[in-house]
Design a protein around this motif. Sequence first.
Motif: not given
Length: 328
Positions: A233-258
């Motif tokens: 079973v594959e379930v399409i979902t989305y995490r609202f927070n960053e990959h892990s708390e406090g991790l600073k990856l910037g926003t380039d890899y996720r579209n803010p509108a998405e």
Amino acid sequence: MTRPNDLLLEMQKRMLRIRFFDERASKMVKRGEIPGTVHTSIGQEAQVVGACMALAEGDYMTGNHRSHGHPIGKGAALGPLMAELTGKATGVCGGKGGSMHLADFKVGSLGESGIVGSSIPIATGAALSSKVLGTGRVSLAFFGDGAANQGCLYEAMNLSSVWDLPIVFLCENNQYALSTPAHTVTAGVIAERAAGFAMPGVRVEDGQDVLKVHDAVKTAVDRARAGQGPSLVEVITYRFNEHSEGLKLGTDYRNPAEREAWMKRDPIKMFRAHLIDKGIADAVVLDALEAEVAAEVEAAYQFAEESDYPAASVAFKDLYTEPFGVTQ
């Protein structure tokens, strides 16, 4: 599928438990109360609860690195889970596991790990034991889209199909492996890979709908329990927070509108609206439920705060063998 009202309210309660637990854990990391970091399931509660509540109480489940929600979804007590995050002796693993290594055998939660895909063979072994011993228990293996290309997954799927094991492989496709978009590293549809192993594969496009997830996983669980073998079973979902708390990856890899669009489909808010619309519960009842869960999480936090750290004398306990030079 017709479900009793108490089951529907329990779904909402467990989603709230995951949300409030993870929100508290996020704050605790920022205050230095939890060593290291944590990976929250905020936004993914529907797929966790929908899947876990399709299982029977005695069934097995294994998680992954983002796994506070999995034992909670299976019904684990919050206090020992919170204590484990803080490394306390009253934790589910005696304070030795921490955030990414929770296990609660009382509810069939066999554990999880930060090693990508590593819990899949454990779930498969549990399914094999169920078949050999004739216990009738089903095993559920959670893994992320980042683990969808791990060899151990396909080795486990192959043997499970050959041996008709009672297991459900569940891919939590939140569309990013840390900061890597799934479509850049994974060809085709993950659920369709089931065909290569002679098992059913289903994709739940709306993983924010707890009932749709429950329907899909319940079908797979019933099939496994009837001796008809594994499913994917594959379930399409989305995490609202960053990959892990406090991790600073910037926003380039996720579209803010998405992200904004997904935030509007908060699974807890959606299900609350559903419960009210169907006349299952009114706002007063649901507000009281939220207050009840908030109190549970606060009590879990206090339990962890008041618990002691493990004694130095148990440092080598639970190992497969004692190191040289250690005396009892």
